[in-house]
Scaffold this motif. Sequence first.
Motif: not given
Length: 192
Positions: A33-37, A149-152, A155-156
């Motif tokens: 989602v939005l670059g975060a996996t 949320l893995d820096n959602i 990250t992008m």
Amino acid sequence: MNIPNRITVSRVLLIPVFVLLMLVDFGWGQMTVLGATMPIEHFVGAMIFIIASITDWVDGYYARKYNLVTNMGKFLDPLADKLLVSAAFILLVELGTAPAWVVIIIISREFAVTGLRLILAGGGEVVAANQLGKIKTWAQIVAISALLLDNIFFTMFSIPFADIALYVALFFTVWSGADYFYLNRRVLLDSK
């Protein structure tokens, strides 16, 4: 046990569900989602953490609006926050997302303040969280959410928002702890 206190207890009851989702691989797969996996279990766990965190605002708002502030609520609310946040920070160390030294400082502050609260309670005082303590709590919640949320969203753009938020939370944690002890220093100084 009024409604705000029940909401607070529900926050505590969500902690094991959150921990289970973060630690057990149910084989639900990955999502981007939005670059975060991240594993889907982690996304669902993060949503439960966020919902549980929002109940902190809901129970306080409801208690103040309907004049349902109780000593039990003043005790349970910060305890529920500490349990939820401590569980999340420990999980982040386990997952390799947060440095252990930062988490040790944050959790140590929580134990120290809880100890002081117990001393105050022994003297018949129940001290509700002040504004700086509330800022600390929300800074921690934002940092934990971003890390879970893995820096959602960031990250992008290659912005390490989650890491920055963690150190902001550390700053407010230390500051609010020092402030709490300073404001209540008479309890320690008057001890015999």
